[in-house]
Design a protein around this motif. Structure first.
Motif, short mmCIF file in Angstrom:
data_model
loop_
_atom_site.label_atom_id
_atom_site.label_comp_id
_atom_site.label_asym_id
_atom_site.label_seq_id
_atom_site.Cartn_x
_atom_site.Cartn_y
_atom_site.Cartn_z
N ASP A 171 0.84 -1.21 0.00
CA ASP A 171 0.00 0.00 0.00
C ASP A 171 0.87 1.25 0.00
O ASP A 171 0.57 2.23 -0.68
CB ASP A 171 -0.92 0.01 1.23
CG ASP A 171 -2.05 -0.99 1.10
OD1 ASP A 171 -2.30 -1.46 -0.03
OD2 ASP A 171 -2.67 -1.31 2.12
N GLU A 216 -9.32 2.81 5.56
CA GLU A 216 -9.26 3.93 4.61
C GLU A 216 -10.52 4.78 4.78
O GLU A 216 -11.63 4.25 4.80
CB GLU A 216 -9.17 3.40 3.18
CG GLU A 216 -8.98 4.48 2.14
CD GLU A 216 -8.85 3.90 0.73
OE1 GLU A 216 -8.04 4.42 -0.05
OE2 GLU A 216 -9.57 2.93 0.42
N ASP A 221 -10.77 9.42 1.37
CA ASP A 221 -9.63 8.83 0.68
C ASP A 221 -10.08 7.81 -0.36
O ASP A 221 -9.49 7.70 -1.45
CB ASP A 221 -8.69 8.15 1.68
CG ASP A 221 -7.93 9.15 2.52
OD1 ASP A 221 -7.86 10.34 2.13
OD2 ASP A 221 -7.40 8.76 3.59
N ARG A 222 -11.11 7.05 -0.03
CA ARG A 222 -11.63 6.03 -0.97
C ARG A 222 -12.18 6.71 -2.22
O ARG A 222 -11.92 6.26 -3.35
CB ARG A 222 -12.72 5.20 -0.29
CG ARG A 222 -13.31 4.11 -1.16
CD ARG A 222 -12.30 3.00 -1.40
NE ARG A 222 -12.81 1.98 -2.31
CZ ARG A 222 -12.68 2.02 -3.63
NH1 ARG A 222 -12.05 3.03 -4.21
NH2 ARG A 222 -13.16 1.05 -4.37
#
Length: 365
Positions: free
Chosen positions: A23, A96, A100-101
């Motif tokens: 990530d 998350e 942010d998603r």
């Protein structure tokens, strides 16, 4: 920055160093791509720090408010149906955030949404930076005077605009919102994006949780009142005022002098027959060419145009005040009818304009 109680992060999820390292690599690549794109931007296209900061604050507040409303109501529905654990899980954010998603999915690159939010932020920053000009030291501001006139339609419209602008100002200062204040179509789009992101962050998805999220999103849509947006309130007031040609100079100059940019834009839109978003766009445009034509279409004279132009130049560092001064003679030489004819394309309906823009974009590919 949070809106209401923060959703609690799931601290019980196992720590996976390999997954986290991957990530981190992907995030580094994304940051590099964004940094290169930002470096390549023309200086005129790059957001200044104040605009960028307020834009991020407004976007985070809007998404956060919608997310919390959906999570809270969906959790309540699940708990009422006996699914207590699912309701508790609904209140916990995943690793998350929803914002942010949505960003990672590219949804927040939506041109219409960002156009609206950037225009709102720039409008608010310029309005707050306008030089205050009061005709008489003890005279009340234009909106306060209008709120006290015998005409009940004008008075209620002025009071409503005072309240709407006060809410907007407090929201900007505190980084929180009571509603998205987006046009209905954009609010509808964003609510379903947030609902999808909330669902995407759940560790376990069931038919009941899907139903609860759907019902919560529909509740958010039903509660949205587009008519309470400051833009809509200002347009109603401008229509109620219906300023005559001989009244327009005083109204627009006082609107600018009172830092009531929403009223200035609405009066401009009403006078030349265009939508608020179009009038706002030409007002915020740092070059100002279309704005000067619109002011000439209102048959405003040189001193009035000069006062408006210099005030906007003082409030917006992107404007070239010397270029405006040099162009003033040419601006006032434009005939009223010629100016009105030039502005005809701006009077097209919003949907038609968006269709033409989309078509032009495909032709450039």
């Amino acid at each position: 920055m949070s809106v209401g109680p923060d959703p609690v992060r799931d601290v019980m999820s196992p720590y996976d160093p390999v997954a986290r390292a991957e990530d981190a690599r992907l995030r580094a690549e994304t940051r590099l791509t964004a940094t290169i794109a930002d470096f390549s931007l023309d200086a005129n296209a790059r957001l200044d720090d104040r605009t960028r900061l307020l834009l991020a604050q407004v976007l985070e507040a809007i998404v956060g408010a919608i997310e919390w409303d959906i999570r809270r109501h969906a959790a309540r529905l699940l708990a009422a149906g006996g699914a207590t654990q699912a309701g508790e899980a609904m209140l916990r954010a995943g690793a998350e955030s929803v914002l942010d998603r949505l960003t990672r999915a590219g949804l927040l690159r939506d041109e219409e949404l960002m156009d609206e939010l950037i225009a709102r932020v720039r409008h608010d920053l310029i309005a707050a930076s306008l030089p205050v000009e009061v005709a008489e030291p003890d005279e009340a501001s234009l909106l306060v005077r209008l709120a006290g006139v015998p005409d009940s339609v004008v008075a209620s419209g002025a009071s409503a605009l005072l309240a709407a602008e006060s809410r907007r100002r407090v929201s900007n200062e505190q980084g929180s919102v009571g509603g998205s204040e987006l046009p209905a179509e954009l609010h509808h789009r964003l609510v379903w994006w947030v609902a999808a992101a909330v669902r995407d962050g759940l560790q376990s998805v069931t038919h009941e949780s899907d139903r609860a999220i759907t019902d919560a999103a529909q509740r958010s849509l039903a509660a949205h009142d587009e008519g309470e947006r400051p833009d809509a309130v200002a347009m109603r007031l401008a229509a109620a005022l219906d300023a005559r040609p001989n009244e327009l100079p005083a109204v627009v100059v006082e609107s600018i002098g009172d830092r009531r940019l929403s009223l200035f834009v609405a009066v401009l839109a009403h006078a030349v027959g265009i939508a608020f978003d179009q009038a706002r766009a030409i007002t915020l445009d740092p070059e100002g060419d279309r704005l000067w034509l619109a002011l000439r279409a209102m048959d405003l004279d040189r001193p009035t145009i000069a006062r408006i132009g210099f005030a906007l130049s003082e409030a917006d560092p992107r404007r070239d005040i010397e270029a405006f001064a040099d162009a003033l003679d040419a601006i006032v030489s434009v005939g009223v009818e010629d100016a009105r004819a030039t502005l005809v394309p701006l009077a097209l309906s919003r949907d038609f304009r968006m269709a033409l823009r989309a078509l032009a974009r495909t032709d450039r590919r």
